[in-house]
Write an enzyme that holds these catalytic residues in place. Sequence first.
Site, PDB file in Angstrom:
ATOM      1  N   CYS A   1      -0.070  -0.528 -11.023  1.00  0.00           N
ATOM      2  CA  CYS A   1       1.260  -0.275 -11.610  1.00  0.00           C
ATOM      3  C   CYS A   1       1.738  -1.495 -12.401  1.00  0.00           C
ATOM      4  CB  CYS A   1       2.212   0.065 -10.464  1.00  0.00           C
ATOM      5  SG  CYS A   1       3.957  -0.014 -10.851  1.00  0.00           S
TER       6      CYS A   1
ATOM      7  N   CYS B   1       5.123  -2.915 -11.448  1.00  0.00           N
ATOM      8  CA  CYS B   1       4.987  -3.591 -10.147  1.00  0.00           C
ATOM      9  C   CYS B   1       4.449  -5.003 -10.339  1.00  0.00           C
ATOM     10  CB  CYS B   1       4.031  -2.823  -9.234  1.00  0.00           C
ATOM     11  SG  CYS B   1       4.555  -1.155  -8.828  1.00  0.00           S
TER      12      CYS B   1
END
Length: 106
Positions: free
Chosen positions: A30, A33
């Site tokens: 991600c 992230c």
Amino acid sequence: MEYKFTTDNFETEVLKSEIPVLVDFYADWCNPCRMMGPVVAKIAAEYEGKVKVGKCNIDENMELAKQCQVSSIPAFIIFRDGKPAANYVGAMPAAELKQKVEQALG
């Protein structure tokens, strides 16, 4: 210090913690992230002793992510006294996450 939360230590480290806990639910694949990684590390250093800060990889701890109702990542949940006190989703500037931590601390 940044903690690594897993299914095995979540109850002890998060739910039974005597201080508030910020959990960053993330995945390695991600991009938002990954962008939040240094922000979370900075908050961990800044609030050491006042807030326990750590990460939980949802791919390695899917059941835990389900229990915490994580449907989008990055997801940040602040636990106080074993219960979710605040919940935020998505990448954000460091100042905004810090402000949310401050609000949750009361």
